[in-house]
Design an enzyme around this catalytic site. Structure first.
Site, PDB file in Angstrom:
ATOM      1  N   SER A  47      -4.903   2.813   3.655  1.00 20.32           N
ATOM      2  CA  SER A  47      -5.072   2.326   2.390  1.00 20.32           C
ATOM      3  C   SER A  47      -5.041   0.783   2.622  1.00 20.32           C
ATOM      4  O   SER A  47      -5.828   0.262   2.047  1.00 20.32           O
ATOM      5  CB  SER A  47      -3.724   2.712   1.467  1.00 20.32           C
ATOM      6  OG  SER A  47      -3.743   1.943   0.094  1.00 20.32           O
TER       7      SER A  47
ATOM      8  N   TYR B 281       6.301   8.215  -2.003  1.00 22.20           N
ATOM      9  CA  TYR B 281       5.006   8.380  -2.458  1.00 22.20           C
ATOM     10  C   TYR B 281       4.602   9.653  -2.535  1.00 22.20           C
ATOM     11  O   TYR B 281       4.230  10.334  -3.642  1.00 22.20           O
ATOM     12  CB  TYR B 281       4.008   7.688  -1.664  1.00 22.20           C
ATOM     13  CG  TYR B 281       2.423   7.450  -2.147  1.00 22.20           C
ATOM     14  CD1 TYR B 281       1.971   6.643  -2.981  1.00 22.20           C
ATOM     15  CD2 TYR B 281       1.744   8.802  -1.875  1.00 22.20           C
ATOM     16  CE1 TYR B 281       0.908   6.630  -3.473  1.00 22.20           C
ATOM     17  CE2 TYR B 281       0.547   8.633  -2.273  1.00 22.20           C
ATOM     18  CZ  TYR B 281      -0.036   7.785  -3.058  1.00 22.20           C
ATOM     19  OH  TYR B 281      -1.319   7.693  -3.529  1.00 22.20           O
TER      20      TYR B 281
ATOM     21  N   PHE C 151      -2.726   9.195 -11.715  1.00 21.38           N
ATOM     22  CA  PHE C 151      -4.007   8.487 -11.378  1.00 21.38           C
ATOM     23  C   PHE C 151      -5.090   8.020 -12.069  1.00 21.38           C
ATOM     24  O   PHE C 151      -5.653   6.869 -12.247  1.00 21.38           O
ATOM     25  CB  PHE C 151      -4.476   9.000  -9.724  1.00 21.38           C
ATOM     26  CG  PHE C 151      -5.358   8.466  -9.121  1.00 21.38           C
ATOM     27  CD1 PHE C 151      -4.893   7.457  -8.083  1.00 21.38           C
ATOM     28  CD2 PHE C 151      -6.608   8.487  -9.187  1.00 21.38           C
ATOM     29  CE1 PHE C 151      -5.801   6.411  -7.454  1.00 21.38           C
ATOM     30  CE2 PHE C 151      -7.537   7.903  -8.549  1.00 21.38           C
ATOM     31  CZ  PHE C 151      -7.167   6.872  -7.598  1.00 21.38           C
TER      32      PHE C 151
ATOM     33  N   MET D 281      -4.295   5.675 -14.898  1.00 22.47           N
ATOM     34  CA  MET D 281      -4.125   4.322 -14.595  1.00 22.47           C
ATOM     35  C   MET D 281      -5.283   3.581 -13.853  1.00 22.47           C
ATOM     36  O   MET D 281      -5.510   2.479 -14.042  1.00 22.47           O
ATOM     37  CB  MET D 281      -3.148   4.343 -13.482  1.00 22.47           C
ATOM     38  CG  MET D 281      -1.506   4.390 -13.693  1.00 22.47           C
ATOM     39  SD  MET D 281      -0.615   4.232 -12.525  1.00 22.47           S
ATOM     40  CE  MET D 281      -0.892   2.622 -11.806  1.00 22.47           C
TER      41      MET D 281
ATOM     42  N   ARG E  67      -7.548   3.561  -5.479  1.00 24.88           N
ATOM     43  CA  ARG E  67      -8.545   4.079  -4.715  1.00 24.88           C
ATOM     44  C   ARG E  67      -8.873   5.568  -4.531  1.00 24.88           C
ATOM     45  O   ARG E  67      -9.718   5.971  -5.419  1.00 24.88           O
ATOM     46  CB  ARG E  67      -8.358   3.526  -3.440  1.00 24.88           C
ATOM     47  CG  ARG E  67      -9.379   3.469  -2.348  1.00 24.88           C
ATOM     48  CD  ARG E  67      -9.226   2.951  -0.864  1.00 24.88           C
ATOM     49  NE  ARG E  67      -8.198   4.195  -0.457  1.00 24.88           N
ATOM     50  CZ  ARG E  67      -8.644   4.948   0.315  1.00 24.88           C
ATOM     51  NH1 ARG E  67      -9.850   5.525   0.446  1.00 24.88           N
ATOM     52  NH2 ARG E  67      -7.660   5.804   0.862  1.00 24.88           N
TER      53      ARG E  67
ATOM     54  N   LYS F  76       0.799  -1.354  -0.082  1.00 25.04           N
ATOM     55  CA  LYS F  76      -0.012   0.059   0.026  1.00 25.04           C
ATOM     56  C   LYS F  76       0.761   1.209   0.089  1.00 25.04           C
ATOM     57  O   LYS F  76      -0.082   2.297   0.291  1.00 25.04           O
ATOM     58  CB  LYS F  76      -0.878   0.090   1.154  1.00 25.04           C
ATOM     59  CG  LYS F  76      -1.687  -1.038   1.551  1.00 25.04           C
ATOM     60  CD  LYS F  76      -2.297  -2.042   0.248  1.00 25.04           C
ATOM     61  CE  LYS F  76      -3.238  -1.056  -0.577  1.00 25.04           C
ATOM     62  NZ  LYS F  76      -3.722  -1.774  -2.091  1.00 25.04           N
ATOM     63  N   SER F  77       2.134   0.975  -0.422  1.00 26.01           N
ATOM     64  CA  SER F  77       2.790   2.493  -0.578  1.00 26.01           C
ATOM     65  C   SER F  77       3.102   2.847  -1.972  1.00 26.01           C
ATOM     66  O   SER F  77       4.038   3.748  -2.006  1.00 26.01           O
ATOM     67  CB  SER F  77       4.146   1.919   0.078  1.00 26.01           C
ATOM     68  OG  SER F  77       4.309   1.401   1.104  1.00 26.01           O
TER      69      SER F  77
ATOM     70  N   HIS G 252       7.287  -7.463  -2.431  1.00 29.21           N
ATOM     71  CA  HIS G 252       7.301  -6.861  -1.104  1.00 29.21           C
ATOM     72  C   HIS G 252       8.239  -7.227   0.270  1.00 29.21           C
ATOM     73  O   HIS G 252       8.154  -7.077   1.340  1.00 29.21           O
ATOM     74  CB  HIS G 252       6.090  -7.038  -0.403  1.00 29.21           C
ATOM     75  CG  HIS G 252       4.854  -6.361  -1.004  1.00 29.21           C
ATOM     76  ND1 HIS G 252       4.959  -5.044  -1.567  1.00 29.21           N
ATOM     77  CD2 HIS G 252       3.613  -6.809  -1.500  1.00 29.21           C
ATOM     78  CE1 HIS G 252       3.810  -4.905  -1.833  1.00 29.21           C
ATOM     79  NE2 HIS G 252       3.081  -5.704  -1.972  1.00 29.21           N
TER      80      HIS G 252
HETATM   81  P1  A3P Z   1      -4.963   4.751  -1.610  1.00 25.45           P
HETATM   82  O1  A3P Z   1      -5.605   3.584  -0.994  1.00 25.45           O
HETATM   83  O2  A3P Z   1      -4.632   5.733  -0.555  1.00 25.45           O
HETATM   84  O3  A3P Z   1      -5.794   5.371  -2.615  1.00 25.45           O
HETATM   85  P2  A3P Z   1      -0.164  -0.311  -3.559  1.00 25.45           P
HETATM   86  O4  A3P Z   1       0.115  -0.517  -5.105  1.00 25.45           O
HETATM   87  O5  A3P Z   1       1.309  -0.435  -2.997  1.00 25.45           O
HETATM   88  O6  A3P Z   1      -1.089  -1.575  -3.138  1.00 25.45           O
HETATM   89  O7  A3P Z   1      -0.671   0.921  -3.201  1.00 25.45           O
HETATM   90  C1  A3P Z   1      -1.961   1.296  -3.706  1.00 25.45           C
HETATM   91  C2  A3P Z   1      -2.266   2.954  -3.183  1.00 25.45           C
HETATM   92  O8  A3P Z   1      -1.586   3.540  -4.274  1.00 25.45           O
HETATM   93  C3  A3P Z   1      -3.630   3.203  -3.251  1.00 25.45           C
HETATM   94  O9  A3P Z   1      -3.579   4.379  -2.211  1.00 25.45           O
HETATM   95  C4  A3P Z   1      -3.901   3.774  -4.577  1.00 25.45           C
HETATM   96  O10 A3P Z   1      -4.641   4.699  -4.996  1.00 25.45           O
HETATM   97  C5  A3P Z   1      -2.372   4.484  -4.756  1.00 25.45           C
HETATM   98  N1  A3P Z   1      -1.938   4.772  -6.249  1.00 25.45           N
HETATM   99  C6  A3P Z   1      -1.970   3.610  -7.274  1.00 25.45           C
HETATM  100  N2  A3P Z   1      -1.725   4.513  -8.561  1.00 25.45           N
HETATM  101  C7  A3P Z   1      -1.692   5.797  -8.062  1.00 25.45           C
HETATM  102  C8  A3P Z   1      -1.401   6.794  -9.010  1.00 25.45           C
HETATM  103  N3  A3P Z   1      -1.048   6.869 -10.318  1.00 25.45           N
HETATM  104  N4  A3P Z   1      -1.171   8.234  -8.362  1.00 25.45           N
HETATM  105  C9  A3P Z   1      -1.344   8.312  -7.050  1.00 25.45           C
HETATM  106  N5  A3P Z   1      -1.795   7.270  -6.104  1.00 25.45           N
HETATM  107  C10 A3P Z   1      -1.595   5.891  -6.768  1.00 25.45           C
END
Ligand code: A3P
Length: 297
Positions: free
Chosen positions: A138, A193, A229, A232, A257, A51-52, A108
């Protein structure tokens, strides 16, 4: 073999060598075998605590390294270009030993569990970290779609589980500290991040410089655009849309998310935040690591 211990509040996980693994996906024997994986000088490992910003960084790395991704001529999932190192089930037919160079992996794993050969080589590690309050938030929201882990009743229960490391990957503090403390043994680039949110172009430049890949302005524009975001979220190749239903329940959300800094404020109480701050100070205060907790700081 080291001791395998149960995780009290999640029977789908087991703890091994300080890390919590998903029972259904990885055995301790397999994890041990990864330490002998033969590293090449041109390997690149993207490493994160969950979740980073993992899939975000995966997308960026793929875009930087692959012209076919940038110009859209190759319709290949990002997770095929930047392969999960320990989740082999996601690329079951691929022999990682015979993949052509340069191999791009995402993982991870903690510093103690990665291949021994990654130390003191030219192979590159990109470690992406995120402020742990947003990681926790997250992660909590992720339980809505994560089929393989136990669901906490509320955020407070998850807060305690997270602090005790009873979540997939174990304790955030141990993960970040482990990698940071051993940074001198690796050819490593640390990224945050929040810096990616603030100025993605600069971070893309940092990564391409680290990888010694020169991108012209036009290529840089494409990477930044395709890693946004919004793009993607609507890109099935970047958004893990093909993950099987026994892993992710897409009815309740996606990896993409909200993508913001400071969303933890919408779920964490002031009291929880204070408890966290104290713990953060105790556990990380001696490291020269600063995090951005809110956007307007
Ligand atoms: P949130 O749940 O806070 O929205 P991981 O890929 O490590 O599982 O991390 C998921 C987190 O990265 C989610 O955070 C997701 O929305 C965020 N994320 C993925 N792609 C992103 C992007 N292009 N810009 C900003 N945040 C992004």
């Amino acid at each position: 073999m080291a001791a395998i211990t149960p995780v009290p509040r999640d029977s789908n996980l087991y703890c091994y060598k300080g890390f919590c693994f998903l029972k259904e996906i990885m055995s301790p024997e397999f994890i041990d075998s990864l330490q002998d994986f033969k590293i090449r000088d041109d390997d690149v490992f993207l490493i994160t605590y969950p979740k980073s910003g993992t899939i975000w960084s995966q997308q960026i790395l793929s875009l930087i390294c692959s012209e076919g991704h940038r110009n859209g001529t190759e319709k290949i999932e990002t997770s095929e270009r930047v392969k999960w190192f320990e989740f082999r089930a996601l690329n079951p037919d691929v022999d990682y030993n015979s993949c052509p160079s340069p191999r791009l992996f995402v993982s991870h794993l903690s510093e103690t569990l990665v291949p021994r050969g990654l130390k003191n080589t030219k192979a590159k590690v990109i470690y992406v970290m995120r402020n742990p309050k947003d990681v926790m938030n997250s992660f909590y929201r992720f339980q809505d779609i994560s089929v393989l882990t136990a669901k906490s009743q509320d955020f407070h229960q998850f807060f305690e589980k997270f602090l005790d490391g009873e979540v997939f990957a174990g304790k955030w503090f141990d993960h970040v500290r482990g990698w940071y403390n051993h940074k001198d043994a690796y050819n490593i680039l640390f990224l945050k991040y929040e810096d990616m949110i603030k100025d993605l172009r600069s971070v893309v430049k940092q990564i391409s410089t680290f990888l010694a890949l020169k991108l012209d302005d036009e290529a840089m524009d494409i990477v930044v655009k395709k890693a946004s975001f919004k793009q993607m979220k609507n890109d099935p190749l970047a958004n893990k849309e093909t993950l099987p239903e026994n892993i992710i329940d897409k009815r309740f959300g996606s990896f993409m998310r909200k993508g913001q800094v400071g969303d933890w404020k919408n779920v964490m109480t002031v009291a929880e935040s204070e408890i966290f701050d104290k713990l953060f100070h105790e556990k990380m205060g001696d490291l020269s690591l600063n995090f951005t907790w809110e956007v307007d700081e």
